[in-house]
Design a protein around this motif. Structure first.
Motif, PDB file in Angstrom:
ATOM      1  N   VAL A 149     -10.494 -86.693  -0.774  1.00  0.00           N
ATOM      2  CA  VAL A 149      -8.467 -87.556  -0.778  1.00  0.00           C
ATOM      3  C   VAL A 149      -8.595 -86.034  -1.421  1.00  0.00           C
ATOM      4  CG1 VAL A 149      -6.840 -88.363  -1.288  1.00  0.00           C
ATOM      5  CG2 VAL A 149      -8.930 -90.104  -0.126  1.00  0.00           C
ATOM      6  N   LEU A 150      -8.674 -86.083  -2.868  1.00  0.00           N
ATOM      7  CA  LEU A 150      -8.316 -84.898  -3.618  1.00  0.00           C
ATOM      8  C   LEU A 150      -8.365 -83.866  -2.313  1.00  0.00           C
ATOM      9  CD1 LEU A 150      -7.065 -84.812  -6.369  1.00  0.00           C
ATOM     10  CD2 LEU A 150      -9.447 -84.001  -7.484  1.00  0.00           C
ATOM     11  N   GLU A 151      -9.750 -83.609  -1.762  1.00  0.00           N
ATOM     12  CA  GLU A 151     -10.316 -82.192  -1.192  1.00  0.00           C
ATOM     13  C   GLU A 151      -8.818 -81.863  -0.718  1.00  0.00           C
ATOM     14  OE1 GLU A 151     -14.740 -81.515  -3.134  1.00  0.00           O
ATOM     15  OE2 GLU A 151     -14.169 -82.408  -1.145  1.00  0.00           O
ATOM     16  N   ASN A 152      -9.050 -82.630   0.198  1.00  0.00           N
ATOM     17  CA  ASN A 152      -7.898 -82.919   1.170  1.00  0.00           C
ATOM     18  C   ASN A 152      -6.267 -82.186   1.205  1.00  0.00           C
ATOM     19  OD1 ASN A 152      -8.837 -83.369   4.152  1.00  0.00           O
ATOM     20  ND2 ASN A 152     -10.326 -84.776   3.038  1.00  0.00           N
ATOM     21  N   ILE A 153      -6.102 -83.013  -0.463  1.00  0.00           N
ATOM     22  CA  ILE A 153      -4.393 -83.062  -0.075  1.00  0.00           C
ATOM     23  C   ILE A 153      -4.194 -81.159  -0.773  1.00  0.00           C
ATOM     24  CG2 ILE A 153      -3.191 -84.237  -2.215  1.00  0.00           C
ATOM     25  CD1 ILE A 153      -3.799 -86.138  -1.626  1.00  0.00           C
ATOM     26  N   VAL A 190       2.748 -85.657  -6.279  1.00  0.00           N
ATOM     27  CA  VAL A 190       2.526 -86.283  -4.937  1.00  0.00           C
ATOM     28  C   VAL A 190       1.402 -87.663  -4.698  1.00  0.00           C
ATOM     29  CG1 VAL A 190       0.439 -85.890  -2.966  1.00  0.00           C
ATOM     30  CG2 VAL A 190       2.712 -84.155  -3.921  1.00  0.00           C
ATOM     31  N   LEU A 191       0.937 -87.535  -5.852  1.00  0.00           N
ATOM     32  CA  LEU A 191      -0.346 -89.507  -5.442  1.00  0.00           C
ATOM     33  C   LEU A 191       0.743 -90.262  -5.987  1.00  0.00           C
ATOM     34  CD1 LEU A 191      -3.384 -87.731  -7.058  1.00  0.00           C
ATOM     35  CD2 LEU A 191      -3.371 -87.928  -5.503  1.00  0.00           C
ATOM     36  N   ARG A 192       1.716 -89.905  -6.996  1.00  0.00           N
ATOM     37  CA  ARG A 192       2.360 -90.877  -7.185  1.00  0.00           C
ATOM     38  C   ARG A 192       3.168 -91.155  -6.048  1.00  0.00           C
ATOM     39  NH1 ARG A 192       6.108 -88.794 -11.464  1.00  0.00           N
ATOM     40  NH2 ARG A 192       4.184 -88.042 -12.183  1.00  0.00           N
ATOM     41  N   LEU A 193       3.663 -90.714  -5.746  1.00  0.00           N
ATOM     42  CA  LEU A 193       4.181 -89.972  -4.079  1.00  0.00           C
ATOM     43  C   LEU A 193       4.500 -91.729  -3.104  1.00  0.00           C
ATOM     44  CD1 LEU A 193       7.337 -89.151  -3.350  1.00  0.00           C
ATOM     45  CD2 LEU A 193       5.808 -87.387  -2.091  1.00  0.00           C
ATOM     46  N   VAL A 195      -2.264 -89.716   3.172  1.00  0.00           N
ATOM     47  CA  VAL A 195      -3.858 -88.849   2.659  1.00  0.00           C
ATOM     48  C   VAL A 195      -3.019 -87.681   3.223  1.00  0.00           C
ATOM     49  CG1 VAL A 195      -5.615 -87.094   2.554  1.00  0.00           C
ATOM     50  CG2 VAL A 195      -5.490 -89.603   2.092  1.00  0.00           C
ATOM     51  N   ALA A 196      -3.153 -87.943   4.940  1.00  0.00           N
ATOM     52  CA  ALA A 196      -1.916 -86.816   5.503  1.00  0.00           C
ATOM     53  C   ALA A 196      -1.013 -86.240   5.023  1.00  0.00           C
ATOM     54  CB  ALA A 196      -2.480 -87.306   7.175  1.00  0.00           C
ATOM     55  N   ALA A 223       0.963 -87.231   2.238  1.00  0.00           N
ATOM     56  CA  ALA A 223       0.217 -86.377   0.981  1.00  0.00           C
ATOM     57  C   ALA A 223      -0.203 -84.902   1.087  1.00  0.00           C
ATOM     58  CB  ALA A 223      -0.625 -86.590  -0.014  1.00  0.00           C
ATOM     59  N   ARG A 224      -0.743 -84.093   2.104  1.00  0.00           N
ATOM     60  CA  ARG A 224      -1.630 -83.410   1.869  1.00  0.00           C
ATOM     61  C   ARG A 224      -0.781 -82.253   2.686  1.00  0.00           C
ATOM     62  NH1 ARG A 224      -6.462 -82.442   6.800  1.00  0.00           N
ATOM     63  NH2 ARG A 224      -4.904 -83.325   7.937  1.00  0.00           N
ATOM     64  N   ALA A 225      -0.071 -82.777   3.650  1.00  0.00           N
ATOM     65  CA  ALA A 225       0.784 -82.201   4.018  1.00  0.00           C
ATOM     66  C   ALA A 225       2.494 -81.543   2.697  1.00  0.00           C
ATOM     67  CB  ALA A 225       1.868 -82.860   5.562  1.00  0.00           C
ATOM     68  N   VAL A 226       2.706 -82.385   1.749  1.00  0.00           N
ATOM     69  CA  VAL A 226       4.046 -82.415   1.381  1.00  0.00           C
ATOM     70  C   VAL A 226       3.631 -81.559   0.319  1.00  0.00           C
ATOM     71  CG1 VAL A 226       5.208 -84.059   2.473  1.00  0.00           C
ATOM     72  CG2 VAL A 226       4.366 -85.037   0.668  1.00  0.00           C
ATOM     73  N   ILE A 227       2.497 -82.059  -0.536  1.00  0.00           N
ATOM     74  CA  ILE A 227       2.335 -81.146  -1.774  1.00  0.00           C
ATOM     75  C   ILE A 227       2.698 -79.111  -1.277  1.00  0.00           C
ATOM     76  CG2 ILE A 227      -0.125 -80.705  -1.205  1.00  0.00           C
ATOM     77  CD1 ILE A 227      -0.590 -81.061  -3.890  1.00  0.00           C
ATOM     78  N   ASN A 228       2.718 -78.813  -0.132  1.00  0.00           N
ATOM     79  CA  ASN A 228       2.695 -77.556   0.185  1.00  0.00           C
ATOM     80  C   ASN A 228       4.481 -77.180  -0.230  1.00  0.00           C
ATOM     81  OD1 ASN A 228      -0.292 -76.544   0.918  1.00  0.00           O
ATOM     82  ND2 ASN A 228       0.631 -78.568   2.025  1.00  0.00           N
ATOM     83  N   GLU A 229       5.620 -78.172  -0.194  1.00  0.00           N
ATOM     84  CA  GLU A 229       6.977 -78.193  -0.271  1.00  0.00           C
ATOM     85  C   GLU A 229       7.439 -77.856   1.096  1.00  0.00           C
ATOM     86  OE1 GLU A 229       7.144 -76.532  -3.803  1.00  0.00           O
ATOM     87  OE2 GLU A 229       6.447 -78.010  -5.233  1.00  0.00           O
ATOM     88  N   PRO A 230       7.468 -78.051   2.365  1.00  0.00           N
ATOM     89  CA  PRO A 230       7.350 -77.564   3.663  1.00  0.00           C
ATOM     90  C   PRO A 230       9.084 -77.795   2.825  1.00  0.00           C
ATOM     91  CG  PRO A 230       7.037 -79.533   4.034  1.00  0.00           C
ATOM     92  CD  PRO A 230       6.206 -79.694   1.857  1.00  0.00           C
ATOM     93  N   ASP A 231      10.058 -77.009   4.537  1.00  0.00           N
ATOM     94  CA  ASP A 231      11.181 -76.916   5.115  1.00  0.00           C
ATOM     95  C   ASP A 231      11.113 -78.343   5.751  1.00  0.00           C
ATOM     96  OD1 ASP A 231      11.957 -75.284   2.296  1.00  0.00           O
ATOM     97  OD2 ASP A 231      11.789 -73.692   4.322  1.00  0.00           O
TER      98      ASP A 231
END
Lengths: 266, 362, 260
Positions: free
Chosen positions: B92-96, B117-120, B142-143, B145-153
């Protein structure tokens, strides 16, 4: 990136597959003294070579037939066991022993003083000289090819959904009908693949013919080896080779289906 | 803040024209939903914005910058894939943190973002799990989290709820809505589920066979569907043929009804749509539309009552009262619940008509 | 019915193993033949293991197998990745060529490569043998890696790109870890083919360089030598041990996976 990946593979296939075959095709038009000629093809159609080709096909046919006759029930029996993978592994294990060693064993078994004649003696059967006979050639070949035929058959049989068989029975099919109407058609691709992986190599065996039959049986493979390495007549050897390739392609077309079973050896 | 503009975008795959002539602007950090049946081209729009494919013609612009040739890995857009596309060889972590690692984010910053992100996504306790050991809902988190951690617009979501069972799906709808508000970015959500679209979105884009049919807020689209297709796709509806008598009067089966629509030439034949929940029934009354009750289905909150009118047309209504099978009843509806649609009218004319007529009204 | 099937299975297995055990049994025969067991001896093992020429040949065999399968796996990996990325039509054509190579009889591969090497002016020996082994292994590794690529969800690649990875990073960090089992299977299959080969090596090797199978062939042509039996026994024990260890490891992994 795509192009970068292409380079090693394409280069390799070109240099070591396509190009050598083209060279072989070119060599088939060259005679012993290096002149361009069609004589090699003329000799291939002479009665000697035609007879050799026919007998090679006949042996390949017999070997494939007997291998299939033994393998099919074996694959069924294997599929009926509880721990299929272990039994499969046990049957496949001998393929990891170099086939030369296995062929060599038969020299001892079939020899005049070999164990076979010892067994025959117990039952008061007359001693026979099996070594250097074409029967021995077929037996050894069947022995060698058995696992290669077994694998695609087993894959096909074990891939049949059990519910299909139950459905057939439910619809009133007898055991024989279940076999002939369901199992056999569903394993047709496996049978084709098995035939492919046995028939083509059978045409080109040369080591077994030399060790077991002492040159009594000559296959296309034996002839090619003879021309290339003993007579050093590469032109004639290439001509036979080209025909072998043509036969191979024909057989591939006839038995085309899912044919990547040969490498499922592991 | 980013705006995404699709200008005359067309996309062809093989012989099929997947997108025909798309014009739309996404802006204001809203929650957008693209709604349509499978094969209408909705996922293709996501892929164009995500940068996985290029349009055959037209332009995709982010803040007026043409993005057609910019590959996915250089866009500030992230995607939550339909089947999640989690890397099975990573936990999970490595994916995120996959995206952060590729950008070579410092350890300190990575930890900070990861914590958030984990909290979110409520994933703290699962962070060391293998992907194969997660449930559908956890995978989906997880999917995300993995996306939003990159702070996309922009976050693109391709039917992310379709693999979940009903209760979880409803829960996740709330969470997604909540998440979008907190992150304050554009969410573009693709679905074929009208309930999801109505519940989640600020704006809905209804698509049909490569075209955008209608856009607007859920309420607008539900109340004022442009045509039969939209009305049928969003919510249940009764649609009958009618003729416009004059402004604010429509004739159904030769009987005149008051309505609130206008700006249509008299004698234009129109589709009249009435939502099942807007119909209430009364005693048989020869001055009203009378029907025979054909079947009644108990649906929990309401009864779904199917009736046949004298011409054999079927009417569906939702009522908290039960109706007797085979009884003759009359149908009643308020004038503001009668929606007039002109077959073949496009969205532009539709809006123009509404505006001009309402303008006249005041 | 079931009983007959089981008996048939057991008899078949016995017959399959009989020649191998037959060889092993007589490797201890002091009489020096494969017909009458006189007494127990380890002489043939001693003579194999002290024969430095034989030891070099065994090492050659292992080295050729390892080198050729490693290189073949790399080339096969490139090939599989390439084939995965191109259009269906061209892929089918290239796969057909690939298939021809797999089905090609050893004699054809051997003879055609012999022509190639000779025309290229290469001396026949270790290099030509390794090249030939790579040649017949590459198509096999491609065939084993490709299905693994196809079993991969294509949106994994999109996901990696979406998260900022370029093509190279995607291949290294996502695709290769995913298809690792296929790569390993390809490597071992290439190893098996290399160790099992006789005919191709026989064609392309020169007088100075020999592999076990070619050596055994020339010994066997001269008749029965119990050194071959000793070699067979050693080979069988090594193979059996390897397969057994492999089996135990895969069982353990299965159990571990089952527990989580």
């Amino acid at each position: 990136m795509k192009k970068l990946l292409l380079i090693p593979y394409a280069l390799w296939m070109l240099i070591f597959v396509v190009f050598p075959l083209l060279l072989m095709a070119a060599y088939s038009f060259i005679d012993l003294s290096g002149n361009i000629t069609l004589n090699n093809y003329a000799s291939f159609f002479s009665s000697n070579y035609i007879q050799m080709t026919l007998s090679s096909f006949w042996y390949a046919f017999l070997i494939t037939l007997f291998t299939l006759i033994v393998s099919y029930p074996l694959a069924l029996a294997l599929n009926a066991t509880k721990r299929k993978t272990i039994w499969l592994l046990i049957i496949i294990l001998p393929t990891w022993i170099n086939l030369l060693l296995k062929t060599y064993a038969f020299i001892g078994i079939f020899g005049k003083n070999g164990i076979l004649n010892d067994i025959f003696a117990v039952f008061n059967i007359d001693e026979i000289q099996l070594l250097f006979s074409d029967t021995a050639f077929i037996i050894v070949s069947v022995y060698i090819f058995l696992p290669f035929m077994l694998l695609p058959l087993f894959n096909a049989i074990s891939g049949i959904d059990n519910n299909l068989l139950n459905a057939a029975k439910d619809l009133g099919a007898t055991r024989v009908q279940v076999f002939s109407k369901i199992i056999l058609p569903l394993t047709a691709d496996g049978i084709k693949a098995g035939i492919q992986v046995v028939f083509i190599p059978s045409l080109s065996l040369f080591m077994i013919t030399r060790l077991i039959t002492g040159n009594k049986v000559i296959t296309l493979g034996t002839a090619i080896e003879q021309q290339f390495l003993t007579n050093e007549n590469w032109g004639m050897g290439s001509t036979i080779g080209i025909f072998l390739v043509i036969f191979m392609l024909l057989i591939m077309v006839i038995t085309s289906g899912k044919s990547d079973n040969r490498v499922m050896k592991l | 803040m980013t705006t995404i503009k699709l200008e005359n975008v067309a996309y062809t795959y093989g012989d099929t024209q997947v997108l025909k002539h798309i014009n739309y602007t996404f802006e204001d950090n809203k929650f957008y939903t693209i709604l349509g049946p499978s094969g209408c081209g909705k996922t293709t729009i996501l892929k164009l914005i995500g940068g996985f494919i290029e349009p055959n013609s037209g332009e995709v612009r982010f803040d007026d910058k043409v993005m057609n040739k910019i590959p996915a890995n250089q866009r500030k857009v992230n995607t939550v894939f339909q089947d999640y596309a989690l890397f099975p060889h990573l936990n999970v972590l490595e994916n995120i943190i996959f995206g952060l690692k590729i950008k070579k984010t410092s350890k300190k910053e990575m930890d900070k973002k990861l914590d958030e992100v984990l909290r979110l996504t409520n994933l703290e306790e699962f962070k060391n799990r293998n992907i194969g050991d997660l449930s559908g809902g956890q995978r989906q988190r997880v999917a995300i989290a993995r996306a939003v951690i990159n702070e996309p617009d922009i976050l693109l979501l391709d039917e992310p709820l379709s693999a979940l069972d009903y209760n979880l799906r409803v829960d996740m709808q709330y969470e997604l809505k909540e998440m979008q508000k907190r992150l304050g970015i554009i969410f573009i959500f693709v679905t074929h589920d009208q309930e999801e679209a109505l519940g989640l979105s600020d704006e809905i884009i209804v698509m049909d066979r490569g075209n955008i049919v209608q856009t607007g807020s859920p309420k607008d689209i539900y109340d004022e569907p442009l045509n039969r297709y939209v009305a049928d796709f969003i919510g249940e509806s009764n649609i009958v043929r009618g003729t416009m008598v004059k402004d604010r009067v429509v004739s159904i089966y030769g009987r005149s009804y008051d309505c609130i629509d206008g700006g249509i030439m008299p004698n234009t034949s129109v589709d009249v749509m009435i939502r099942p929940e807007d119909i209430y029934f009364g005693e048989h009354n020869k001055d009203k539309l009378n029907v025979t009750v054909d079947s009644v289905l108990f649906k929990g909150v309401h009864y779904e009552i199917c009736c046949l009118d004298e011409d054999g047309y079927e009417w569906v209504m939702h009522s908290t009262k039960n109706a007797l099978l085979g009884s003759k009843i009359s149908l009643n509806f308020a004038k503001e619940d009668i929606h007039i649609m002109i077959p073949g009218e496009d969205e532009e004319n539709f809006i123009e008509r509404l505006e001009s007529f309402q303008g006249e009204d005041e | 019915m079931k009983k007959i099937a089981n008996i048939f299975l057991l008899v078949s297995i016995l017959l399959l193993y009989f020649p191998i055990f037959y060889l092993m049994f007589y490797s201890f025969n002091s009489a020096g033949n494969m017909s009458h067991f006189d007494g127990f001896t380890l002489n043939y093992y001693k003579s194999v293991l002290t024969d430095s020429r034989m030891l070099v040949i065994i090492l050659n065999t292992i080295a050729v197998a390892l080198i050729s399968s490693s290189i073949a796996t790399l080339i096969g990996l490139c090939g599989a990745l390439y084939l995965y990325n191109i259009k269906e039509k061209s892929r089918k054509m290239l796969l057909a060529v690939n298939n021809v190579m797999i089905v090609s009889p050893d004699v054809i591969i051997g003879a055609s490569l012999l022509i190639l090497f000779t025309l290229a002016g290469m001396s026949l020996g270790s290099v030509s043998v390794i090249l030939a082994h790579i040649a017949f292994s590459v198509p096999i590794t491609v065939i084993l890696i490709l299905p693994k690529l196809y079993s991969m969800n294509p949106s994994l690649v999109d996901a990696a790109k979406d998260l900022g990875a370029d093509t190279k990073t995607t291949i290294i960090k996502v695709i290769i870890p995913y298809i690792k089992p296929g790569i390993i299977a390809g490597f071992f299959m290439a190893l098996t083919y290399s160790l099992d080969d006789f005919a191709v090596t026989f064609f392309v090797t020169g007088s100075g360089f020999s592999l076990l199978s070619v050596e055994v062939y020339s010994m066997a042509r001269r008749g029965i030598t119990l050194e071959i039996n000793a070699i067979s026994t050693i080979v069988f024990v090594v193979v059996f041990t390897c397969v057994f260890i492999y089996y135990l490891i895969s069982k353990r992994q299965e159990k571990l996976r089952g527990r989580v």
